[in-house]
Design a protein around this motif. Structure first.
Motif, short mmCIF file in Angstrom:
data_model
loop_
_atom_site.label_atom_id
_atom_site.label_comp_id
_atom_site.label_asym_id
_atom_site.label_seq_id
_atom_site.Cartn_x
_atom_site.Cartn_y
_atom_site.Cartn_z
N ASP A 121 16.08 2.14 -11.30
CA ASP A 121 15.91 0.96 -12.15
C ASP A 121 16.72 -0.22 -11.64
O ASP A 121 16.30 -1.37 -11.74
N ALA A 122 17.91 0.07 -11.08
CA ALA A 122 18.76 -1.01 -10.59
C ALA A 122 18.15 -1.69 -9.37
O ALA A 122 18.40 -2.87 -9.13
N ASN A 123 17.37 -0.94 -8.57
CA ASN A 123 16.78 -1.50 -7.36
C ASN A 123 15.38 -2.07 -7.59
O ASN A 123 14.70 -2.41 -6.62
N ALA A 124 14.94 -2.13 -8.80
CA ALA A 124 13.56 -2.54 -9.07
C ALA A 124 13.44 -4.05 -9.22
O ALA A 124 12.92 -4.56 -10.19
N TRP A 125 13.97 -4.78 -8.23
CA TRP A 125 13.80 -6.22 -8.28
C TRP A 125 12.73 -6.65 -7.28
O TRP A 125 12.41 -5.94 -6.34
N ALA A 126 12.18 -7.81 -7.47
CA ALA A 126 11.12 -8.31 -6.58
C ALA A 126 11.75 -8.89 -5.32
O ALA A 126 12.88 -9.36 -5.33
N ASN A 127 10.99 -8.83 -4.22
CA ASN A 127 11.46 -9.39 -2.97
C ASN A 127 11.60 -10.90 -3.08
O ASN A 127 10.83 -11.57 -3.77
N THR A 128 12.61 -11.44 -2.41
CA THR A 128 12.72 -12.88 -2.30
C THR A 128 11.66 -13.38 -1.33
O THR A 128 10.99 -12.60 -0.65
N VAL A 129 11.53 -14.69 -1.25
CA VAL A 129 10.52 -15.26 -0.36
C VAL A 129 10.84 -14.91 1.09
O VAL A 129 9.95 -14.56 1.88
N THR A 130 12.12 -14.97 1.45
CA THR A 130 12.51 -14.64 2.83
C THR A 130 12.23 -13.18 3.14
O THR A 130 11.71 -12.85 4.22
N GLU A 131 12.57 -12.28 2.21
CA GLU A 131 12.30 -10.85 2.43
C GLU A 131 10.80 -10.58 2.53
O GLU A 131 10.37 -9.75 3.34
N GLU A 132 10.03 -11.27 1.72
CA GLU A 132 8.58 -11.07 1.76
C GLU A 132 8.00 -11.56 3.08
O GLU A 132 7.08 -10.94 3.63
N GLU A 135 8.70 -8.95 5.63
CA GLU A 135 7.86 -7.77 5.37
C GLU A 135 6.44 -7.99 5.88
O GLU A 135 5.83 -7.08 6.48
N ARG A 136 5.91 -9.18 5.68
CA ARG A 136 4.56 -9.48 6.17
C ARG A 136 4.52 -9.50 7.69
O ARG A 136 3.55 -9.04 8.30
N MET A 137 5.57 -10.02 8.30
CA MET A 137 5.62 -10.03 9.75
C MET A 137 5.76 -8.61 10.30
O MET A 137 5.17 -8.28 11.34
N LYS A 139 4.52 -5.95 8.99
CA LYS A 139 3.21 -5.31 8.86
C LYS A 139 2.13 -6.01 9.68
O LYS A 139 0.96 -5.62 9.62
N LYS A 140 2.52 -7.05 10.44
CA LYS A 140 1.60 -7.79 11.31
C LYS A 140 0.45 -8.41 10.53
O LYS A 140 -0.68 -8.49 11.01
N GLN A 141 0.73 -8.88 9.32
CA GLN A 141 -0.26 -9.56 8.50
C GLN A 141 -0.05 -11.07 8.66
O GLN A 141 0.68 -11.70 7.89
N TRP A 142 -0.69 -11.64 9.68
CA TRP A 142 -0.38 -13.02 10.05
C TRP A 142 -0.84 -14.02 8.99
O TRP A 142 -0.14 -15.02 8.74
N GLU A 143 -1.98 -13.78 8.35
CA GLU A 143 -2.45 -14.73 7.33
C GLU A 143 -1.49 -14.76 6.14
O GLU A 143 -1.11 -15.83 5.66
N GLU A 144 -1.12 -13.58 5.66
CA GLU A 144 -0.19 -13.51 4.54
C GLU A 144 1.18 -14.07 4.92
O GLU A 144 1.86 -14.71 4.11
N ALA A 145 1.59 -13.83 6.17
CA ALA A 145 2.88 -14.34 6.63
C ALA A 145 2.90 -15.86 6.62
O ALA A 145 3.90 -16.48 6.22
N LEU A 146 1.80 -16.49 7.04
CA LEU A 146 1.75 -17.96 7.02
C LEU A 146 1.76 -18.49 5.59
O LEU A 146 2.37 -19.53 5.30
N GLU A 147 1.08 -17.79 4.67
CA GLU A 147 1.09 -18.22 3.27
C GLU A 147 2.49 -18.13 2.69
O GLU A 147 2.95 -19.06 1.99
#
Length: 525
Positions: A121-132, A135-137, A139-147
């Motif tokens: 429960d303590a670790n159930a926070w959402a990723n920050t924009v930088t962490e996200e 994470e997208r990079m 996973k090699k998701q270039w479209e999501e990474a640019l968004e």
């Protein structure tokens, strides 16, 4: 540990001065002051038991046991409990020296579970924009990474960083998106971030990966005009690699001469790239000449990567005897094999269906503690897939997953090819769904495998749907894609479809097999 029993408690010594029994009325309570001091304690205990048992029998309880549970009789200090052994990890937890004999309100298992739940429960926070973004990079998701990167730029704390742009440019280059890389580079200039040699090299590499050599040379010329962005060994190595893959060896010689004029000495990595190009082009005389120079050089000696390149070249063309000869030669100059080297041997033996030698290399890896990697299993799966041996292919795949290795795109390409070669087209659908479940990133090779399976199944409508899906996923078709599809349409006599594909190929791919795009406007770089 078994629950603490009543019989265990009954062995405890009792004090001669009991406290009032909780739950009894004043008339039923024992008056310790009225006890004769000389009376034997055993007689008093017998009377106490009879009185309490008579009352408990009327109330339907268990007699003297309730007296013990009620706590009305104080016990003397408990003897020190014998030390119990500590249980091994994974077994039921035992009693340690510091634990209470009577136990705690919550058992150890519940305590552990509660701690784990609290931690979750303590670790159930959402990723920050930088962490996200990272994470997208990853996973090699270039479209999501640019968004996500556009969202990051809108944050009040945002500051343009060179490292972030370099990572994004590399991601776009690996995803065959040079136009997006160029747009990102222009955005970087608008934000006031000064370009560096590393940033220009990342942009040049994005064009090189898409084999847009002319545009890459224009970037090189632009770098020469900027005092702080001069090309280095990494810039030239990326460009040489693109020329080698395009079999433009006249440009390779020109770049090597230019490096010499600028005082840039090629390293082993650069020469390994050229060495591999000579081998792929069948220029074995030049390959051996360059290899001899590397052996005589004091700064560019062959390494294990050189060994892997040479073995891979001969293994891919099925020249197993030549591969083994070079393997012994490299061992004689002190180069030891690594896991990648042994994987190359397994792949070469598998393609030639030399399963006895393939098994010997696998046993050698186990014996000398070489780790089996995803590439090891991919080579084994590919060997059985090429022969249509679905049973042993599935066994290798199951063992791969049992050892905790995550299959990659090549794994599923081999599985699709294996099932289609065996005629098990219903299992092709199952394995594609599994790839989607495991979030496998599809690429051109993956879609080519699916298109090939549809062609073998003579399901041309599904083949066209997969091709449309491929275009929607921004996966550019290559020569193999058009070859598979035109072959399938020709077998069915669909000449109009063949003509349409040939026209589309001319629009998408140039004469040399490279994607056609507009030239780069260097004034905006």
């Amino acid at each position: 540990m078994a629950p603490y029993s009543l019989s265990t408690r009954a062995t405890l010594n009792l004090s001669p001065h009991p406290r009032p029994i909780s739950g009894m009325t004043q008339t039923h309570q024992l008056n310790t002051c009225s006890w004769p001091m000389g009376l034997d304690i055993q007689m008093q205990l017998q009377k106490l038991r009879k009185r309490v048992n008579r009352r408990d029998r009327k109330q339907g309880d268990l007699g003297f046991s309730k007296l013990l549970r009620s706590g009305s009789v104080r016990s003397q200090p408990v003897r020190e409990a014998p030390k119990r052994r500590h249980w091994k990890e994974g077994e039921f937890p035992g009693v340690s020296e510091g634990s209470s004999v009577l136990g705690s309100p919550r058992t150890a298992i519940k305590n552990i579970k509660k701690k784990l739940d609290d931690k979750k429960d303590a670790n159930a926070w959402a990723n920050t924009v930088t962490e996200e973004l990272h994470e997208r990079m990853r996973k090699k998701q270039w479209e999501e990474a640019l968004e996500v990167f556009d969202m990051l730029r809108e944050q009040p704390f945002y500051q343009p960083r060179e490292g972030t742009y370099i990572k994004l440019l590399i991601l776009l280059g690996k995803s065959a998106q040079p136009e997006q890389a160029q747009r990102l580079f222009g955005l970087m200039n608008e934000e006031g971030l000064e370009p560096t040699s590393e940033l220009y090299t990342a942009l040049l590499a994005a064009y090189c990966r898409s084999r847009l050599i002319d545009q890459a040379f224009l970037i090189l010329e632009k770098m020469k005009t900027l005092p702080l962005c001069q090309p280095d060994i990494y810039t030239y190595t990326n460009l040489i690699k693109a020329c080698v893959e395009a079999f433009r060896f006249e440009l390779v010689d020109r770049l090597l001469a230019e490096m010499s004029d600028r005082g840039i000495t090629p390293n082993t990595v650069t020469l390994n790239v050229v060495l591999g190009g000579y081998g792929k082009a069948g220029m074995f005389d030049k390959m051996e000449e360059l290899l001899s120079k590397m052996l005589e050089s004091s700064s560019c000696n062959p390494d294990v990567w050189t060994m892997n390149i040479i073995l891979g070249l001969f293994g891919n063309v099925g020249q197993v005897e030549e591969m083994e000869r070079w393997y012994e030669r490299f061992r004689s100059i002190g180069i030891s094999p690594e896991t990648r080297t042994l994987n190359i041997l397994i792949g070469a033996y598998g393609k030639k269906k030399m399963y006895d030698k393939m098994t010997a290399v696998m046993e050698y890896m186990r014996k000398l503690s070489y780790p089996w990697t995803s590439s090891t299993y991919n080579n084994i799966i590919e060997a059985f897939a090429d022969s249509g041996d679905a049973k042993h292919m599935e066994l290798a795949f199951d063992q791969m997953r049992a050892e905790g290795m995550k299959p990659d795109t090549k794994t599923f390409c081999c599985l699709i090819n294996g099932y289609s070669n065996a005629g098990l087209f219903h299992k092709v659908v199952t394995i594609i769904r599994l790839a989607e479940k495991l979030e496998i990133v599809p690429n051109t090779t993956f879609f080519n495998s699916v298109i090939s399976a549809c062609a073998k199944a003579e399901d041309l409508m599904e083949m066209e749907r997969v091709y449309a899906r491929m275009r929607d996923k921004k996966c550019a078709p290559n020569d193999e894609t058009y070859m598979i599809m035109t072959g399938a349409f020709e077998r069915e006599g669909m000449r109009d479809k063949v003509l349409d594909l040939n026209e589309e190929r001319e629009r998408m791919i140039g004469k040399d097999g490279f994607e056609v795009t507009e030239l780069l406007d260097l004034e905006e770089v």
